[in-house]
Design a protein around this motif. Structure first.
Motif, PDB file in Angstrom:
ATOM      1  N   LEU A 515       0.845  -1.205   0.000  1.00 32.59           N
ATOM      2  CA  LEU A 515       0.000   0.000   0.000  1.00 32.59           C
ATOM      3  C   LEU A 515       0.875   1.249   0.000  1.00 32.59           C
ATOM      4  O   LEU A 515       0.576   2.232  -0.699  1.00 32.59           O
ATOM      5  CB  LEU A 515      -0.911  -0.021   1.225  1.00 32.59           C
ATOM      6  N   ALA A 516       1.967   1.229   0.751  1.00 37.75           N
ATOM      7  CA  ALA A 516       2.855   2.385   0.836  1.00 37.75           C
ATOM      8  C   ALA A 516       3.460   2.709  -0.516  1.00 37.75           C
ATOM      9  O   ALA A 516       3.488   3.881  -0.938  1.00 37.75           O
ATOM     10  CB  ALA A 516       3.949   2.125   1.868  1.00 37.75           C
ATOM     11  N   HIS A 517       3.939   1.679  -1.205  1.00 34.82           N
ATOM     12  CA  HIS A 517       4.521   1.922  -2.545  1.00 34.82           C
ATOM     13  C   HIS A 517       3.461   2.482  -3.495  1.00 34.82           C
ATOM     14  O   HIS A 517       3.752   3.368  -4.301  1.00 34.82           O
ATOM     15  CB  HIS A 517       5.118   0.621  -3.098  1.00 34.82           C
ATOM     16  N   TYR A 518       2.238   1.954  -3.375  1.00 37.41           N
ATOM     17  CA  TYR A 518       1.147   2.439  -4.243  1.00 37.41           C
ATOM     18  C   TYR A 518       0.863   3.911  -3.943  1.00 37.41           C
ATOM     19  O   TYR A 518       0.702   4.730  -4.867  1.00 37.41           O
ATOM     20  CB  TYR A 518      -0.092   1.578  -4.013  1.00 37.41           C
ATOM     21  N   LEU A 519       0.809   4.241  -2.678  1.00 36.53           N
ATOM     22  CA  LEU A 519       0.537   5.640  -2.302  1.00 36.53           C
ATOM     23  C   LEU A 519       1.671   6.558  -2.751  1.00 36.53           C
ATOM     24  O   LEU A 519       1.433   7.690  -3.177  1.00 36.53           O
ATOM     25  CB  LEU A 519       0.336   5.741  -0.785  1.00 36.53           C
ATOM     26  N   VAL A 542      -3.801  -2.257   8.141  1.00 37.33           N
ATOM     27  CA  VAL A 542      -2.961  -2.158   6.935  1.00 37.33           C
ATOM     28  C   VAL A 542      -2.951  -0.720   6.429  1.00 37.33           C
ATOM     29  O   VAL A 542      -1.900  -0.172   6.049  1.00 37.33           O
ATOM     30  CB  VAL A 542      -3.477  -3.117   5.832  1.00 37.33           C
ATOM     31  N   GLY A 543      -4.106  -0.079   6.438  1.00 35.06           N
ATOM     32  CA  GLY A 543      -4.217   1.292   5.956  1.00 35.06           C
ATOM     33  C   GLY A 543      -3.372   2.258   6.773  1.00 35.06           C
ATOM     34  O   GLY A 543      -2.666   3.113   6.223  1.00 35.06           O
ATOM     35  N   ILE A 544      -3.456   2.140   8.093  1.00 38.28           N
ATOM     36  CA  ILE A 544      -2.683   3.037   8.960  1.00 38.28           C
ATOM     37  C   ILE A 544      -1.192   2.876   8.691  1.00 38.28           C
ATOM     38  O   ILE A 544      -0.471   3.864   8.473  1.00 38.28           O
ATOM     39  CB  ILE A 544      -3.000   2.739  10.442  1.00 38.28           C
ATOM     40  N   GLN A 581     -13.593   1.608   1.919  1.00 30.60           N
ATOM     41  CA  GLN A 581     -14.077   0.296   1.477  1.00 30.60           C
ATOM     42  C   GLN A 581     -15.282   0.525   0.571  1.00 30.60           C
ATOM     43  O   GLN A 581     -16.021   1.500   0.737  1.00 30.60           O
ATOM     44  CB  GLN A 581     -14.454  -0.557   2.697  1.00 30.60           C
ATOM     45  N   GLU A 582     -15.456  -0.389  -0.344  1.00 40.15           N
ATOM     46  CA  GLU A 582     -16.468  -0.186  -1.389  1.00 40.15           C
ATOM     47  C   GLU A 582     -17.858   0.064  -0.803  1.00 40.15           C
ATOM     48  O   GLU A 582     -18.594   0.926  -1.289  1.00 40.15           O
ATOM     49  CB  GLU A 582     -16.494  -1.400  -2.316  1.00 40.15           C
ATOM     50  N   ASP A 599     -10.555  -2.889  -0.358  1.00 37.72           N
ATOM     51  CA  ASP A 599     -11.031  -4.232  -0.703  1.00 37.72           C
ATOM     52  C   ASP A 599     -11.149  -4.361  -2.228  1.00 37.72           C
ATOM     53  O   ASP A 599     -10.561  -5.241  -2.847  1.00 37.72           O
ATOM     54  CB  ASP A 599     -12.351  -4.541  -0.006  1.00 37.72           C
ATOM     55  N   ARG A 600     -11.865  -3.473  -2.856  1.00 46.68           N
ATOM     56  CA  ARG A 600     -12.106  -3.548  -4.303  1.00 46.68           C
ATOM     57  C   ARG A 600     -10.831  -3.379  -5.111  1.00 46.68           C
ATOM     58  O   ARG A 600     -10.619  -4.055  -6.148  1.00 46.68           O
ATOM     59  CB  ARG A 600     -13.112  -2.457  -4.674  1.00 46.68           C
ATOM     60  N   ASP A 601      -9.958  -2.481  -4.687  1.00 44.40           N
ATOM     61  CA  ASP A 601      -8.776  -2.128  -5.480  1.00 44.40           C
ATOM     62  C   ASP A 601      -7.513  -2.869  -5.033  1.00 44.40           C
ATOM     63  O   ASP A 601      -6.412  -2.540  -5.473  1.00 44.40           O
ATOM     64  CB  ASP A 601      -8.516  -0.611  -5.383  1.00 44.40           C
ATOM     65  N   TRP A 602      -7.693  -3.879  -4.149  1.00 41.11           N
ATOM     66  CA  TRP A 602      -6.477  -4.501  -3.617  1.00 41.11           C
ATOM     67  C   TRP A 602      -5.672  -5.231  -4.691  1.00 41.11           C
ATOM     68  O   TRP A 602      -4.436  -5.283  -4.621  1.00 41.11           O
ATOM     69  CB  TRP A 602      -6.815  -5.468  -2.486  1.00 41.11           C
ATOM     70  N   SER A 603      -6.332  -5.773  -5.681  1.00 35.36           N
ATOM     71  CA  SER A 603      -5.595  -6.493  -6.735  1.00 35.36           C
ATOM     72  C   SER A 603      -4.605  -5.562  -7.428  1.00 35.36           C
ATOM     73  O   SER A 603      -3.516  -5.990  -7.846  1.00 35.36           O
ATOM     74  CB  SER A 603      -6.574  -7.089  -7.753  1.00 35.36           C
ATOM     75  N   VAL A 604      -4.952  -4.314  -7.554  1.00 32.91           N
ATOM     76  CA  VAL A 604      -4.036  -3.332  -8.168  1.00 32.91           C
ATOM     77  C   VAL A 604      -2.899  -3.014  -7.202  1.00 32.91           C
ATOM     78  O   VAL A 604      -1.722  -2.963  -7.592  1.00 32.91           O
ATOM     79  CB  VAL A 604      -4.804  -2.046  -8.548  1.00 32.91           C
TER      80      VAL A 604
END
Length: 849
Positions: A515-519, A542-544, A581-582, A599-604
């Motif tokens: 998630l950090a790399h994505y952000l 995970v988000g925090i 979350q969606e 949840d919805r975008d986790w695959s990305v």
């Protein structure tokens, strides 16, 4: 037996009424005692006393009721004697004890105003050449000035009679009864109204009570249990006060009264101070040689508004005192009757604190052939909450506190004495200082309050060793760096559990890294604010961590918030990215540029690498912003930096003794900073974070059942919810899990009865769970203090500051207050927030330098 029936003076009338109300009371007895060394002629002493009693009709007066009215009866002759007790057969130690007891007993023996001589002389014989001599009188025939007259006449007569000489005293032209008649005739009509008009104007709108900080709550009905405390000012300080008074064009009394007003202001914070003071009330020269109850009480009302300099205050006090002296003839009891202040049986009307400057030089006796020394009497009553009498002697000013022991401890009065002396020393050095800035604390107190009690400094390495038992950490770490260090040590330990899902430390770290790399690919950098609006879930943790690892700061939003609050936070924080979350999209205002559903975008997101990101984030960068509840106005975003969060997390690990084997309940919404206390200390030590479910809140029964099922060892709860849980417990309650070892509460004041109930409910534990009370505003990073209740809780305290946190209790002028004096808590040190987001003026106001 009697010559005639005469009315009482107004002051006598009040004392007579009080005696009728509470008969057999020694409350208004006055006693003076001396140690006599040398050859005493008892016959001459008695002859001298007889002459004083014969000269002054008031000493041969009784007070009776005639047709429902108080009347004084003057006797031509009266039978009396000196009470003589021989203690020569006792040892010196026994004599000292017995003499003290006897004098005290005589001093506390009530007078019968109607039938008894109201002068009680007592002589204790210790040896042929050593005596204790004591005179006790009822206040209805005597006052401080009169005691001086009595002593001087007794001295003069004894010294004359011992030489065989006649009395050198000139006959008295008037008697006290003449004054009583004159007072009632003169204080009528216009004279009385003129006096009354002044006092009604002077005391209009005055506060009913001076709220001194007491050691115990005030009883519903005023008590009179008392004690006294003596002290001496140095000769140098006394001379400096006299010199200052002369330079300022005021009397010593005015200087001391202004200083006393300042002390009371610094103790109470009240700017409208009323102090009672006695005045001799002998305006005619013929009255100066009389014995009787002349003294009146004046109410000195001083305004300390606007924080004047001491010199400015002196000008006001001089004016007030001068005007009061010009209107001193109105008896205090008449003033109370006319003003009719709202009466409260728990304190005296108009004022509760008294101040006097006494000239007791007339109380000294010099008897031929005798060495005479006064012996202080220890009184066990107090007429007011607090009285301070100062006496100017050749050795310096001597002070005497008389205080109500149901309100104050002796240690409090001792501290007050030190503050009084320190204040006076500051005044003579700099009378131009504002009264709020004059010194009050002694050097010892300053060291204790400002230095010793704030000796909390610890280095990062010291805290890491104590909290995490590791020496490998480098300084200047951010919170996620400490988490990454823990992952290295225990990668396969379970980090977080929610319902039937769980993540190990390695799994949690990998997901947070992705998630950090994505952000970071979206531009998140140090101090970038990222919104987080999710239900309680693994994604929440995970988000925090993902936001922190990207270098950003998380801004939590509760999905249950009203639309207006969500909108306000989104607009105020100007969030460009929001994690959610969606299922929640429908509730969120369309105010953010980029919305990511975990949840919805986790695959990305999962396409990103799992290594720890390397960012430029430093300890001074933001870790999170939490918006306060807004209960007192618009919600404020509190900005917490990494260094503050790291300091708190390490301190909490150490204070609570959190271990890697612990299972820590994550109870609170992440929108409340107590969630920080639940999440980060747990993850830094390698313990397991257990997210609560909604099911857990269904009932008390369900709460404790799940605590047992999940084998929780640490629970952190809002105090209000804990109160609710505890109120439904029973002694030695079996529902409480034996695994539980720590309970942390905070958010509001804990109720002592609930604490005791809790201790009863876990009394059967071999090692009962430790109960902690955390205290601190969001602006101080979760908690500034922690208090551990002991097994016998008698108080609910906030405890002591955490490592690198400083606490100061200051008054409204930001001066440190003494122990026991109310003030406002100021928090300093490593836990302080950066300030309020987009509120520079409020930040400047609340975060002071």
């Amino acid at each position: 037996m009697s010559t005639e029936e005469l009315p009482l003076s107004y002051a006598q009338q009040r004392l007579w009424f009080l005696d009728q109300l509470k008969p057999n009371s020694a409350f208004y007895n006055t006693t003076i005692t001396w140690h006599l060394e040398g050859r005493l002629d008892q016959a001459v002493l008695k002859q001298s006393l007889q002459e004083v009693i014969q000269r002054h009709e008031i000493l041969r007066t009784n007070f009776i009721t005639v047709d429902g009215q108080a009347t004084q009866i003057i006797h031509e002759e009266i039978n009396w004697t000196i009470s003589v007790t021989d203690l020569t057969n006792l040892s010196s130690t026994e004599q000292e004890v017995a003499a003290k007891q006897l004098v005290q007993q005589k001093a506390l023996q009530p007078f019968d105003l109607a039938n008894e001589l109201l002068v009680r002389p007592t002589l204790v014989v210790l040896s042929e050449n050593e005596h204790i001599f004591s005179i006790c009188m009822h206040h209805i025939v005597n006052d401080g000035w009169s005691t001086g007259v009595f002593v001087q006449e007794l001295t003069t007569l004894y010294n004359a009679y011992i030489k065989g000489q006649p009395s050198p005293l000139t006959p008295l032209t008037i008697q006290y009864a003449d004054f009583a008649l004159w007072q009632r005739e003169w204080l009528q009509g216009e004279v009385r109204q003129r006096q009354l008009n002044y006092w009604q104007k002077q005391l209009a709108g005055a506060p009913d009570l001076l709220s001194l900080p007491t050691d115990r709550p005030r009883a519903s009905i005023q008590t009179v249990a008392g004690a006294n405390h003596r002290f001496v000012l140095s000769e140098q300080l006394t001379l400096q006060l006299v010199k200052l008074s002369q330079e300022q064009g005021v009397t010593l009394f005015m200087t001391l009264l202004a200083a006393f007003d300042t002390l009371l202001y610094r103790y109470t914070g009240q700017e409208d101070i009323l102090v009672g003071t006695p005045i001799a009330n002998r305006n005619q020269s013929q009255l100066e040689q009389l014995i009787g109850f002349f003294v009146n009480t004046l109410v000195m009302r001083t305004s300390l508004e606007g924080d004047p300099t001491f010199s400015e205050l002196l000008i006001q006090v001089r004016k007030i005192a001068t005007e009061a002296y010009a209107h001193q003839d109105l008896p205090f009891e008449m003033l109370v009757e006319a003003l009719q202040p709202e009466r409260d049986l728990s304190y005296t009307p108009l004022f509760q604190v008294m101040f006097a400057l006494d000239d007791n030089s007339l109380h000294s006796m010099e008897l031929t052939g005798l060495k005479v020394n006064p012996i202080p009497i220890e009184w066990e009553t107090a007429k007011f909450d607090l009285s301070l009498s100062m006496e100017n002697t050749a050795r310096g000013l001597i002070g005497l506190w008389e205080y109500n022991t149901d309100l104050f401890d002796s240690s409090t009065i001792e501290r007050m004495t030190n503050h009084w002396i320190t204040l006076l020393e500051g005044i003579v050095v700099n009378p131009q200082a504002r009264i709020s800035q004059l010194p009050l604390l002694t050097e010892v107190e300053q060291q204790q309050l400002l230095i010793d009690w704030n000796d909390t400094a610890k280095t990062f390495q010291e805290m890491a060793v104590e909290a995490l038992q590791t020496t490998s950490l480098q300084p200047n770490q951010c919170i996620h760096h400490l988490f990454e260090e823990r992952v290295k040590q225990t990668p396969d330990a379970v980090a977080v559990i929610f319902e039937k899902q769980q993540l190990t430390y390695r799994e949690l770290n990998c997901r947070a890294n992705q998630l950090a790399h994505y952000l970071r690919s979206l531009g998140v950098a140090p101090d970038t604010l990222v919104g987080l609006c999710v239900e309680r879930s693994l994604e929440m943790i995970v988000g925090i961590l993902g936001i922190l690892k990207a270098g950003g700061a998380y801004v939590p939003l509760d999905p249950a918030y009203p639309q207006e609050r969500l909108t306000y936070i989104l607009e105020d924080a100007q969030l460009s990215i929001l994690l959610t979350q969606e299922a929640l999209l429908i509730r969120l205002p369309n105010l953010v540029g980029k919305v990511i559903c975990l949840d919805r975008d986790w695959s990305v997101i999962a396409e990103q690498i799992t290594t720890n990101p390397i960012t430029a984030v430093q300890p001074h960068n933001l870790s999170y912003i939490i918006y306060t509840s807004g209960s007192t106005g618009t919600p404020k975003g509190v900005m917490i930096e990494h260094r503050s969060l790291v300091n708190f997390a390490l301190a909490a690990c150490q204070e609570y003794g959190i271990k890697s084997s612990d299972k820590f309940l994550q109870f609170s919404s992440i929108c409340f900073d107590v969630s920080v206390e639940e999440i980060f200390p747990c993850l830094l030590v390698g313990a397991t974070l257990v997210l609560r479910t909604e099911e857990m809140l269904n009932s008390t029964q369900e709460f404790w059942r799940l605590c047992q099922e999940w084998q929780l060892t640490i629970i952190s709860l809002p105090t209000a919810y804990w109160h609710q849980l505890v109120s439904e417990l029973s002694p030695q309650d079996s529902r409480i899990s034996q695994d539980l070892r720590i309970v942390i509460i905070g958010g509001e004041e804990a109720q002592l009865d609930k604490v005791k109930l809790w201790q009863s409910s876990v009394a059967h534990f071999p090692n009962p769970p430790q109960l902690y009370n955390g205290y601190g505003p969001t602006e101080a990073t979760v908690a500034a203090t922690i208090y551990q209740f002991d097994s016998v809780a008698n108080d609910v305290l906030i405890g002591r500051p955490l490592s690198n946190v400083e606490l100061y209790i200051l008054d409204k002028n930001q001066q440190a207050v003494p122990v026991g004096v109310a003030g406002e808590l100021h928090i300093g040190g490593a836990g302080l927030a950066r300030g309020y987001l987009n509120r520079p003026q409020l930040t400047k106001e609340k975060f002071i330098a």
